[in-house]
Design a protein around this motif. Sequence first.
Motif, short mmCIF file in Angstrom:
data_model
loop_
_atom_site.label_atom_id
_atom_site.label_comp_id
_atom_site.label_asym_id
_atom_site.label_seq_id
_atom_site.Cartn_x
_atom_site.Cartn_y
_atom_site.Cartn_z
N ASN A 296 -4.50 -2.95 -0.46
CA ASN A 296 -5.45 -1.89 -1.13
C ASN A 296 -5.69 -1.73 0.79
OD1 ASN A 296 -5.74 -2.10 -3.87
ND2 ASN A 296 -6.68 -4.21 -3.29
N GLU B 212 1.93 7.83 -6.23
CA GLU B 212 0.56 8.26 -6.64
C GLU B 212 0.60 9.72 -5.61
OE1 GLU B 212 -2.82 7.25 -5.95
OE2 GLU B 212 -3.10 5.05 -6.92
N LYS B 213 0.82 10.45 -4.28
CA LYS B 213 1.17 11.36 -3.89
C LYS B 213 2.75 11.96 -4.22
CE LYS B 213 -0.89 13.66 -0.50
NZ LYS B 213 -1.48 14.55 -0.36
N HIS C 125 2.06 1.88 -3.48
CA HIS C 125 1.36 2.63 -4.48
C HIS C 125 0.72 4.55 -4.29
CE1 HIS C 125 1.05 -1.67 -6.87
NE2 HIS C 125 1.07 -1.96 -5.78
N TYR C 126 0.57 4.00 -2.75
CA TYR C 126 -0.23 5.50 -2.29
C TYR C 126 1.28 6.98 -2.37
CZ TYR C 126 -0.97 8.95 1.15
OH TYR C 126 -1.49 10.37 1.90
N ILE D 83 -6.12 6.29 6.57
CA ILE D 83 -5.28 7.52 5.43
C ILE D 83 -4.76 8.42 6.68
CG2 ILE D 83 -7.39 8.36 4.92
CD1 ILE D 83 -4.80 7.33 2.85
N PHE E 137 0.80 -1.30 0.17
CA PHE E 137 0.48 -0.12 -0.53
C PHE E 137 0.86 1.31 -0.15
CE2 PHE E 137 -1.92 3.46 1.56
CZ PHE E 137 -3.19 3.69 0.97
N HIS F 70 -1.05 9.25 6.21
CA HIS F 70 -0.71 11.05 5.14
C HIS F 70 0.34 11.52 6.49
CE1 HIS F 70 -0.79 14.52 3.66
NE2 HIS F 70 -1.14 15.08 4.62
#
Length: 186
Positions: A155, A29-30, A25-26, A162, A22, A166
């Motif tokens: 996932n 994207e971020k 992937h996170y 989240i 996870f 973050h």
Amino acid sequence: MNITIISGSPRKHSLTARAAKFLQHYMQEKYPMHNYETVYISEHPLPFVEKVWSSINEVPEEHKALAEKIFATDAFILVSPEYNGSYSPAMKNLLDHFPKQGHKAFGIVTASPGAMGGIRAAQQMQNLVAALFGVASPYMLIVPAVDKKFDAEGNLTEPAFINSIHTFTAELMWIAGRIAPVAIPV
């Protein structure tokens, strides 16, 4: 910046690997301006450390691809299960094969199916990062009930988590951005 996520469980179907998947992937994207690699300890059975590999030339051929990732890394995210109150011995063995990682940022992530999320392992990992001469982000990601937060494909299944992810990644990237190697003229 090159960021390497080390998934520290030697188990093929590791719950910890879910969090590592996870995070890759996170973060892609971020923070798409950086390069991300995930090293799964289960794919790199290393012998017990006998010698520190100080350069890629010293690394046995079967481990050169791993060494290239480690030597090129500007920041690490260490993801570990908790084993008897500490982090993964297999992850420690991997890190011991390489020189100190001075002036590199480290994010600490622990995961457990239990309610404490591996907090004791996280505390031990702070000492490990200090021994490596790394800079640990003070905001760690502790993942209790990892089997309920991430599915087998990595996932996120608990959307409220989240916010913790973050904050962890934002703090790590802030620190990494300030200490990433800069070419200094001699």
